[in-house]
Design a protein around this motif. Structure first.
Motif, PDB file in Angstrom:
ATOM      1  N   VAL A  88       0.838  -1.206   0.000  1.00  0.00           N
ATOM      2  CA  VAL A  88       0.000   0.000   0.000  1.00  0.00           C
ATOM      3  C   VAL A  88       0.871   1.254   0.000  1.00  0.00           C
ATOM      4  CG1 VAL A  88      -1.695   1.322   1.311  1.00  0.00           C
ATOM      5  CG2 VAL A  88      -1.939  -1.160   1.110  1.00  0.00           C
ATOM      6  N   ALA A  89       1.933   1.253   0.808  1.00  0.00           N
ATOM      7  CA  ALA A  89       2.819   2.415   0.863  1.00  0.00           C
ATOM      8  C   ALA A  89       3.523   2.641  -0.469  1.00  0.00           C
ATOM      9  CB  ALA A  89       3.840   2.230   1.983  1.00  0.00           C
ATOM     10  N   ALA A  90       3.990   1.553  -1.108  1.00  0.00           N
ATOM     11  CA  ALA A  90       4.671   1.682  -2.396  1.00  0.00           C
ATOM     12  C   ALA A  90       3.717   2.183  -3.470  1.00  0.00           C
ATOM     13  CB  ALA A  90       5.279   0.340  -2.803  1.00  0.00           C
ATOM     14  N   ALA A  91       2.462   1.695  -3.457  1.00  0.00           N
ATOM     15  CA  ALA A  91       1.471   2.153  -4.424  1.00  0.00           C
ATOM     16  C   ALA A  91       1.162   3.631  -4.224  1.00  0.00           C
ATOM     17  CB  ALA A  91       0.196   1.320  -4.314  1.00  0.00           C
ATOM     18  N   ALA A  92       1.025   4.044  -2.958  1.00  0.00           N
ATOM     19  CA  ALA A  92       0.735   5.449  -2.663  1.00  0.00           C
ATOM     20  C   ALA A  92       1.903   6.347  -3.072  1.00  0.00           C
ATOM     21  CB  ALA A  92       0.431   5.619  -1.177  1.00  0.00           C
ATOM     22  N   LEU A  93       3.141   5.887  -2.810  1.00  0.00           N
ATOM     23  CA  LEU A  93       4.307   6.679  -3.172  1.00  0.00           C
ATOM     24  C   LEU A  93       4.448   6.780  -4.686  1.00  0.00           C
ATOM     25  CD1 LEU A  93       6.669   8.281  -2.132  1.00  0.00           C
ATOM     26  CD2 LEU A  93       8.008   6.184  -1.996  1.00  0.00           C
ATOM     27  N   CYS A  94       4.181   5.670  -5.376  1.00  0.00           N
ATOM     28  CA  CYS A  94       4.237   5.687  -6.836  1.00  0.00           C
ATOM     29  C   CYS A  94       3.199   6.655  -7.395  1.00  0.00           C
ATOM     30  CB  CYS A  94       4.001   4.273  -7.374  1.00  0.00           C
ATOM     31  SG  CYS A  94       4.253   4.110  -9.166  1.00  0.00           S
ATOM     32  N   ALA A  95       1.988   6.641  -6.832  1.00  0.00           N
ATOM     33  CA  ALA A  95       0.939   7.568  -7.274  1.00  0.00           C
ATOM     34  C   ALA A  95       1.334   9.010  -6.991  1.00  0.00           C
ATOM     35  CB  ALA A  95      -0.377   7.227  -6.579  1.00  0.00           C
ATOM     36  N   SER A  96       1.987   9.247  -5.851  1.00  0.00           N
ATOM     37  CA  SER A  96       2.408  10.606  -5.505  1.00  0.00           C
ATOM     38  C   SER A  96       3.458  11.125  -6.478  1.00  0.00           C
ATOM     39  CB  SER A  96       2.952  10.639  -4.072  1.00  0.00           C
ATOM     40  OG  SER A  96       1.955  10.242  -3.145  1.00  0.00           O
ATOM     41  N   VAL A  97       4.429  10.267  -6.803  1.00  0.00           N
ATOM     42  CA  VAL A  97       5.449  10.664  -7.773  1.00  0.00           C
ATOM     43  C   VAL A  97       4.809  10.924  -9.130  1.00  0.00           C
ATOM     44  CG1 VAL A  97       7.531   9.928  -8.980  1.00  0.00           C
ATOM     45  CG2 VAL A  97       7.274   9.454  -6.544  1.00  0.00           C
ATOM     46  N   TYR A  98       3.884  10.052  -9.520  1.00  0.00           N
ATOM     47  CA  TYR A  98       3.205  10.227 -10.800  1.00  0.00           C
ATOM     48  C   TYR A  98       2.423  11.534 -10.833  1.00  0.00           C
ATOM     49  CZ  TYR A  98       0.253   9.271 -14.841  1.00  0.00           C
ATOM     50  OH  TYR A  98      -0.381   9.359 -16.054  1.00  0.00           O
ATOM     51  N   ALA A  99       1.812  11.912  -9.704  1.00  0.00           N
ATOM     52  CA  ALA A  99       0.989  13.112  -9.641  1.00  0.00           C
ATOM     53  C   ALA A  99       1.800  14.388  -9.811  1.00  0.00           C
ATOM     54  CB  ALA A  99       0.228  13.159  -8.316  1.00  0.00           C
ATOM     55  N   THR A 100       3.123  14.325  -9.640  1.00  0.00           N
ATOM     56  CA  THR A 100       3.961  15.511  -9.843  1.00  0.00           C
ATOM     57  C   THR A 100       4.251  15.759 -11.318  1.00  0.00           C
ATOM     58  OG1 THR A 100       6.050  14.261  -9.619  1.00  0.00           O
ATOM     59  CG2 THR A 100       5.053  15.144  -7.594  1.00  0.00           C
ATOM     60  N   GLY A 101       3.781  14.882 -12.187  1.00  0.00           N
ATOM     61  CA  GLY A 101       4.054  15.014 -13.615  1.00  0.00           C
ATOM     62  C   GLY A 101       3.709  16.355 -14.223  1.00  0.00           C
ATOM     63  N   PRO A 102       2.551  16.969 -13.900  1.00  0.00           N
ATOM     64  CA  PRO A 102       2.222  18.270 -14.513  1.00  0.00           C
ATOM     65  C   PRO A 102       3.252  19.370 -14.245  1.00  0.00           C
ATOM     66  CG  PRO A 102       0.260  17.280 -13.545  1.00  0.00           C
ATOM     67  CD  PRO A 102       1.416  16.424 -13.140  1.00  0.00           C
ATOM     68  N   LEU A 103       4.065  19.210 -13.200  1.00  0.00           N
ATOM     69  CA  LEU A 103       5.080  20.220 -12.910  1.00  0.00           C
ATOM     70  C   LEU A 103       6.214  20.195 -13.919  1.00  0.00           C
ATOM     71  CD1 LEU A 103       5.333  19.761  -9.033  1.00  0.00           C
ATOM     72  CD2 LEU A 103       4.005  21.473 -10.288  1.00  0.00           C
ATOM     73  N   VAL A 104       6.337  19.092 -14.678  1.00  0.00           N
ATOM     74  CA  VAL A 104       7.448  18.947 -15.617  1.00  0.00           C
ATOM     75  C   VAL A 104       7.419  20.046 -16.674  1.00  0.00           C
ATOM     76  CG1 VAL A 104       8.389  17.482 -17.435  1.00  0.00           C
ATOM     77  CG2 VAL A 104       7.709  16.484 -15.242  1.00  0.00           C
ATOM     78  N   ARG A 105       6.221  20.359 -17.191  1.00  0.00           N
ATOM     79  CA  ARG A 105       6.123  21.347 -18.270  1.00  0.00           C
ATOM     80  C   ARG A 105       6.567  22.739 -17.834  1.00  0.00           C
ATOM     81  NH1 ARG A 105       0.409  20.208 -21.445  1.00  0.00           N
ATOM     82  NH2 ARG A 105       0.928  18.131 -22.248  1.00  0.00           N
ATOM     83  N   ARG A 106       6.533  23.026 -16.544  1.00  0.00           N
ATOM     84  CA  ARG A 106       6.890  24.346 -16.064  1.00  0.00           C
ATOM     85  C   ARG A 106       8.391  24.536 -15.913  1.00  0.00           C
ATOM     86  NH1 ARG A 106       2.467  24.683 -11.103  1.00  0.00           N
ATOM     87  NH2 ARG A 106       0.627  24.063 -12.340  1.00  0.00           N
ATOM     88  N   HIS A 107       9.152  23.447 -16.049  1.00  0.00           N
ATOM     89  CA  HIS A 107      10.597  23.534 -15.863  1.00  0.00           C
ATOM     90  C   HIS A 107      11.254  24.100 -17.111  1.00  0.00           C
ATOM     91  CE1 HIS A 107      14.726  22.271 -14.835  1.00  0.00           C
ATOM     92  NE2 HIS A 107      14.275  22.238 -13.597  1.00  0.00           N
ATOM     93  N   ARG A 108      12.414  24.728 -16.916  1.00  0.00           N
ATOM     94  CA  ARG A 108      13.130  25.334 -18.043  1.00  0.00           C
ATOM     95  C   ARG A 108      13.700  24.285 -18.983  1.00  0.00           C
ATOM     96  NH1 ARG A 108      17.268  29.533 -15.473  1.00  0.00           N
ATOM     97  NH2 ARG A 108      17.772  29.734 -17.706  1.00  0.00           N
ATOM     98  N   ARG A 109      13.941  23.061 -18.479  1.00  0.00           N
ATOM     99  CA  ARG A 109      14.438  21.974 -19.329  1.00  0.00           C
ATOM    100  C   ARG A 109      13.467  20.793 -19.215  1.00  0.00           C
ATOM    101  NH1 ARG A 109      20.681  21.090 -17.989  1.00  0.00           N
ATOM    102  NH2 ARG A 109      20.498  19.892 -19.917  1.00  0.00           N
ATOM    103  N   PRO A 110      12.300  20.922 -19.812  1.00  0.00           N
ATOM    104  CA  PRO A 110      11.242  19.931 -19.584  1.00  0.00           C
ATOM    105  C   PRO A 110      11.595  18.530 -20.065  1.00  0.00           C
ATOM    106  CG  PRO A 110      10.667  21.430 -21.374  1.00  0.00           C
ATOM    107  CD  PRO A 110      11.878  21.998 -20.710  1.00  0.00           C
ATOM    108  N   ARG A 111      12.359  18.395 -21.160  1.00  0.00           N
ATOM    109  CA  ARG A 111      12.641  17.052 -21.668  1.00  0.00           C
ATOM    110  C   ARG A 111      13.505  16.253 -20.694  1.00  0.00           C
ATOM    111  NH1 ARG A 111      12.052  14.705 -26.499  1.00  0.00           N
ATOM    112  NH2 ARG A 111      11.460  16.675 -27.469  1.00  0.00           N
TER     113      ARG A 111
END
Length: 280
Positions: free
Chosen positions: A46-69
């Motif tokens: 359960v903890a690993a699934a929750a942590l994986c979901a949390s990391v995945y949820a940060t994905g939208p922040l990628v586009r805001r970075h100066r080096r998105p790729r």
């Protein structure tokens, strides 16, 4: 060259949301089955699934970075590592391999995406197939079949040897050992230039040991570069994560021109704690 990403259309938006819902749904399924069933490490799953979901949820922040790729590649690598940890704890997580495949094709450059696709195909799909095979075969049988298949498909003679009396193992332990053996042999085929590889499964009282030794060119374990998400360099990291998630260890003994020996050790779980379906 124009590097501005095209504006999303209603179709791409719908597909993106479907992908998000699929990932979250599959992670929720893995966590839910861990709670409802009787796996060896329900809390860790359960903890690993929750942590994986949390990391995945940060994905939208990628586009805001100066080096998105580059950030996208690192984010995808973090999601992949968390998925591998979850997969070592719960075979149910193998289905997450499919949305990860589409993520790699979308986020990475074409060449790196094809490498990533190979990692998913080598990682998720064989795991799914061998999970099904373990339903009607023992772990030693599955390892012996893996060696036979490897020898038939590649210019490598893979041999299997069993020592000690086989003891019951949790299903997650069996899948972890099988996947470590698959990954080790895949590394041997790709990088070692070896002619033979010996896979040994040994039961030693309080632990089970899996060894994979080849006669290839070897390498310096201390001199390996850091894992690179654009080249798929996560073999040893993933194998060590699997072993540690199952409460075990992974050791690598290698030197230039002296071959490589990889040893994974997992604790034996008393049969009273083993799920009935862990054995065929």
């Amino acid at each position: 060259m124009n590097t501005v990403a095209p504006a999303p259309t209603p179709t791409t938006r719908a597909l993106t949301w479907c992908l998000h819902l699929l990932v979250i749904g599959l992670l929720t399924l893995a966590a839910g089955r861990a709670v409802a069933g009787d796996p060896p490490h329900p809390g860790g799953t359960v903890a690993a699934a929750a942590l994986c979901a949390s990391v995945y949820a940060t994905g939208p922040l990628v586009r805001r970075h100066r080096r998105p790729r580059r950030v996208a590649a690192l984010w995808l690598a973090a999601v992949g590592v968390m998925w591998l940890v979850l997969l070592a704890l719960s075979p149910e997580a193998v289905w997450v391999a499919f949305p990860l495949y589409f993520l790699q094709l979308h986020l990475l450059p074409r060449r790196a995406a094809l490498v990533g696709l190979g990692e998913v195909v080598d990682g998720g799909l064989p795991c799914l197939l061998h999970m099904a095979r373990l339903d009607d075969a023992t772990l030693p049988d599955a390892l012996e079949r893996l060696c036979a298949t490897t020898s038939a498909r590649h210019r490598l003679t893979a041999r299997f040897r069993l020592t000690g009396a086989p003891a019951p193992l949790p299903a997650a332990h069996e899948v972890a050992l099988l996947r470590i053996a698959q990954s080790a042999l895949a590394n041997t085929v790709r990088h070692a230039e070896a002619t033979t590889a010996d896979v040994t499964l040994g039961y030693h009282g309080d632990h089970v040991a899996l060894g994979v030794a080849d006669d290839g060119r070897g390498f310096d374990p201390e001199g390996l570069p850091a894992p690179d998400p654009t080249t798929g360099g996560f073999g040893l990291v993933a194998m060590r994560a699997r072993a540690q998630a199952a409460g075990g260890t992974l050791a690598v003994d290698s030197a230039a021109d002296h071959g490589t020996t990889l040893t994974a050790r997992l604790p034996l779980t008393p049969s009273s704690e083993t799920r009935p379906e862990a054995r065929p």
